[in-house]
Enzyme design. Sequence first.
Site, mmCIF file in Angstrom:
data_model
loop_
_atom_site.group_PDB
_atom_site.id
_atom_site.type_symbol
_atom_site.label_atom_id
_atom_site.label_comp_id
_atom_site.label_asym_id
_atom_site.label_seq_id
_atom_site.Cartn_x
_atom_site.Cartn_y
_atom_site.Cartn_z
ATOM 1 N N ARG A 164 0.901 -0.760 0.295
ATOM 2 C CA ARG A 164 -0.087 0.242 0.043
ATOM 3 C C ARG A 164 0.562 1.067 -0.116
ATOM 4 O O ARG A 164 2.090 1.305 0.622
ATOM 5 C CB ARG A 164 -1.114 0.029 1.129
ATOM 6 C CG ARG A 164 -1.730 1.162 1.266
ATOM 7 C CD ARG A 164 -2.556 1.052 3.063
ATOM 8 N NE ARG A 164 -2.179 2.381 3.242
ATOM 9 C CZ ARG A 164 -2.971 2.484 4.739
ATOM 10 N NH1 ARG A 164 -4.032 1.982 4.347
ATOM 11 N NH2 ARG A 164 -1.826 3.711 5.517
ATOM 12 N N TYR A 176 -3.505 11.643 5.966
ATOM 13 C CA TYR A 176 -3.616 10.390 6.856
ATOM 14 C C TYR A 176 -2.030 9.315 6.259
ATOM 15 O O TYR A 176 -2.125 9.584 5.302
ATOM 16 C CB TYR A 176 -4.816 10.198 6.166
ATOM 17 C CG TYR A 176 -4.837 8.395 6.139
ATOM 18 C CD1 TYR A 176 -5.151 8.375 7.962
ATOM 19 C CD2 TYR A 176 -4.473 7.771 5.937
ATOM 20 C CE1 TYR A 176 -5.493 6.076 8.050
ATOM 21 C CE2 TYR A 176 -4.769 6.446 5.248
ATOM 22 C CZ TYR A 176 -4.899 5.683 6.508
ATOM 23 O OH TYR A 176 -4.860 4.102 7.056
ATOM 24 N N ASP A 226 -4.982 3.761 0.141
ATOM 25 C CA ASP A 226 -6.056 3.672 0.805
ATOM 26 C C ASP A 226 -6.276 5.578 1.414
ATOM 27 O O ASP A 226 -5.651 6.465 0.988
ATOM 28 C CB ASP A 226 -6.204 4.146 2.743
ATOM 29 C CG ASP A 226 -7.038 3.427 3.167
ATOM 30 O OD1 ASP A 226 -7.761 3.899 3.007
ATOM 31 O OD2 ASP A 226 -7.006 3.303 4.753
ATOM 32 N N HIS A 228 -8.977 6.464 2.699
ATOM 33 C CA HIS A 228 -9.862 6.974 3.755
ATOM 34 C C HIS A 228 -11.038 7.640 4.332
ATOM 35 O O HIS A 228 -10.437 8.823 4.893
ATOM 36 C CB HIS A 228 -8.740 7.320 4.845
ATOM 37 C CG HIS A 228 -8.223 6.677 6.196
ATOM 38 N ND1 HIS A 228 -8.743 7.694 7.329
ATOM 39 C CD2 HIS A 228 -7.972 5.589 6.121
ATOM 40 C CE1 HIS A 228 -8.698 7.349 8.323
ATOM 41 N NE2 HIS A 228 -8.395 5.819 7.985
ATOM 42 N N GLU A 252 -9.083 2.169 -1.600
ATOM 43 C CA GLU A 252 -9.535 1.988 -0.543
ATOM 44 C C GLU A 252 -10.433 2.797 -0.040
ATOM 45 O O GLU A 252 -10.400 3.705 0.029
ATOM 46 C CB GLU A 252 -9.082 0.875 0.464
ATOM 47 C CG GLU A 252 -9.470 0.863 2.181
ATOM 48 C CD GLU A 252 -8.507 0.274 3.006
ATOM 49 O OE1 GLU A 252 -7.117 -0.015 2.991
ATOM 50 O OE2 GLU A 252 -8.657 0.531 4.359
ATOM 51 N N GLU A 278 -13.752 -1.130 6.687
ATOM 52 C CA GLU A 278 -13.277 -1.747 8.539
ATOM 53 C C GLU A 278 -13.544 -0.871 8.917
ATOM 54 O O GLU A 278 -13.854 -1.597 10.368
ATOM 55 C CB GLU A 278 -11.465 -1.297 7.241
ATOM 56 C CG GLU A 278 -11.549 0.343 7.622
ATOM 57 C CD GLU A 278 -9.723 0.812 7.622
ATOM 58 O OE1 GLU A 278 -9.347 -0.222 6.560
ATOM 59 O OE2 GLU A 278 -9.754 2.105 8.381
ATOM 60 N N ARG A 299 -13.436 -5.741 3.784
ATOM 61 C CA ARG A 299 -12.521 -4.845 4.675
ATOM 62 C C ARG A 299 -13.002 -5.227 5.908
ATOM 63 O O ARG A 299 -11.982 -5.654 6.946
ATOM 64 C CB ARG A 299 -11.579 -3.265 4.882
ATOM 65 C CG ARG A 299 -11.383 -2.951 2.985
ATOM 66 C CD ARG A 299 -9.985 -2.728 3.150
ATOM 67 N NE ARG A 299 -9.267 -2.509 4.310
ATOM 68 C CZ ARG A 299 -8.805 -2.905 4.680
ATOM 69 N NH1 ARG A 299 -7.911 -4.003 4.660
ATOM 70 N NH2 ARG A 299 -7.540 -2.198 5.841
ATOM 71 N N GLU A 355 -4.492 -6.884 5.248
ATOM 72 C CA GLU A 355 -3.534 -6.159 6.022
ATOM 73 C C GLU A 355 -2.350 -6.895 6.955
ATOM 74 O O GLU A 355 -2.950 -7.072 7.961
ATOM 75 C CB GLU A 355 -4.157 -5.145 5.961
ATOM 76 C CG GLU A 355 -3.819 -3.602 6.728
ATOM 77 C CD GLU A 355 -4.073 -2.520 6.814
ATOM 78 O OE1 GLU A 355 -5.440 -2.673 6.894
ATOM 79 O OE2 GLU A 355 -4.320 -1.696 6.684
ATOM 80 N N TRP A 418 -11.703 12.317 8.292
ATOM 81 C CA TRP A 418 -10.001 11.869 8.850
ATOM 82 C C TRP A 418 -9.157 10.355 7.721
ATOM 83 O O TRP A 418 -10.525 9.340 8.013
ATOM 84 C CB TRP A 418 -9.436 12.015 9.790
ATOM 85 C CG TRP A 418 -8.068 11.768 10.349
ATOM 86 C CD1 TRP A 418 -7.514 11.952 9.945
ATOM 87 C CD2 TRP A 418 -7.859 10.324 10.831
ATOM 88 N NE1 TRP A 418 -6.059 11.622 10.347
ATOM 89 C CE2 TRP A 418 -6.381 10.663 10.236
ATOM 90 C CE3 TRP A 418 -8.296 9.256 11.040
ATOM 91 C CZ2 TRP A 418 -5.229 9.657 10.607
ATOM 92 C CZ3 TRP A 418 -7.839 8.009 11.135
ATOM 93 C CH2 TRP A 418 -5.422 7.876 11.453
HETATM 94 O O1 EZ4 Z 1 -6.967 4.609 9.661
HETATM 95 O O2 EZ4 Z 1 -6.835 1.035 11.562
HETATM 96 O O3 EZ4 Z 1 -6.706 0.266 6.406
HETATM 97 N N1 EZ4 Z 1 -5.957 0.795 7.817
HETATM 98 C C1 EZ4 Z 1 -6.348 1.701 8.088
HETATM 99 C C2 EZ4 Z 1 -5.936 1.892 9.716
HETATM 100 C C3 EZ4 Z 1 -6.792 2.865 10.386
HETATM 101 C C4 EZ4 Z 1 -6.598 2.365 11.303
HETATM 102 C C5 EZ4 Z 1 -7.800 3.267 13.112
HETATM 103 O O4 EZ4 Z 1 -7.865 3.150 13.794
HETATM 104 O O5 EZ4 Z 1 -7.574 2.654 7.178
HETATM 105 O O6 EZ4 Z 1 -4.914 2.797 9.439
HETATM 106 CO CO CO Z 2 -7.795 2.047 5.771
#
Ligand code: EZ4
Ligand code: CO
Length: 418
Positions: A164, A176, A226, A228, A252, A278, A299, A355, A418
């Site tokens: 990743r 992030y 990701d 996020h 992701e 996730e 996920r 992961e 975030w």
């Molecule tokens: O930000 O698990 O794909 N992984 C992620 C992680 C999340 C954290 C949050 O607690 O997005 O790094």
């Molecule tokens: Co993630």
Amino acid sequence: MNASSSSETTSHGSHRDREIVDARVIVTCPGRNFVTLKIETRSGITGLGDATLNGRELAVASYLQDHVVPNLIGRDAGRIEDIWQFLYRGAYWRRGPVTMTAIAAVDVALWDILGKLAGMPIYQLLGGRSREGALVYGHANGRDVAEASDAVGRFIEQGFLAVRAQCGVPGVKKAYGISSGKAYEPAESELPLETVWSTPQYLDIVPQLFERLRADHGNDVHLLHDVHHRLTPIEAARLARSVEPYRLFWLEDATPAENQKSFELIRQHSTTPLAVGEVFNSIWDCKHLIENQLIDYIRTTIVHGGGITHLRRMADFAALHQVRTGFHGATDLSPVCMGAALHFDTWVPNFGIQEYMFHADETNEVFPHDYAFHDGRLHCGEAPGHGVSIDEKLAARFPYSPKQLPVARLEDGTMWDW
Ligand code: EZ4
Ligand code: CO
């Protein structure tokens, strides 16, 4: 009236031997906070379940300690499905991350006990081995494109087949996924760190990052990214289309998925594979996404999705629609979750990828385990149960330390994802 009153006897002892006589919540911070549930039977067999919910740890600890544990004492540890249904239906209030993490902890501890009773690893109880190891992806990042590319190179040198990649965004101070040297750990302050987000800069830099990664590292390595949750659906569609030439393994959390229909827009514009989930905690969070084939990888992992018992339902449902698993595996999920996840990955027919972020040395010392990385894959061990234990004396030396995840705002101060 509970199950332990039956006098039926099996070759592995009577139901009385399997009676749950103790259940304890262990909170420890060996490098980061973890919540663990330890269940013990009358015959002295113990099982462990991860109950860690990053930044909200004590809510799950209380849910377990105050509301779940009193319900476990006296029950037959072999009735895994019935206990799952009791905790899910019986609480009346369904779903949600706190509830489902607590249920997962109980469920995994009971599967661990069942494995020890049977003398078999959990993957065997699930139906046996489907593959030799679980393909994993590591986390490479850098403050800029060049640094991120160097980091990807180091993962490839270590034998990773999938990586990743995240890079800094010009004008964004704490993006992030970006560390400054030491291991990446976002939950770093007692109250949330406030970060500022800029979508236009991000949409420009990510295609540049992946163009560079393919130029530097070729087409063989699987590359992932990701988002996020920080894009709107149409922005996510633009990003998914702009990275198409670089053949990502997945993109992701391209946009938040509370409204599952929003993924239709991304699908209309791009063939980049999509992963999500996730932050999901039940099959209902991904039902529309899966049955409409709006994603390629789910996920949600064991600890946040109600344990092995519920994840098995999600994975079977996903298989009907050619959606594969891609379990969350950040450092805030304890080795207990990773152990259980790897048994699941070893069995599940529609496995995609797992992961894998490296836990701190202290974490690994508190949670001894028998899974191991080689040749780009994680391999679960052959010990009965999930193969992860806890050194409680050592755990007691690392007291809980309150930490929360950062938050993000747009440049004008608007709260963002975030
Ligand atoms: O930000 O698990 O794909 N992984 C992620 C992680 C999340 C954290 C949050 O607690 O997005 O790094
Ligand atoms: Co993630």
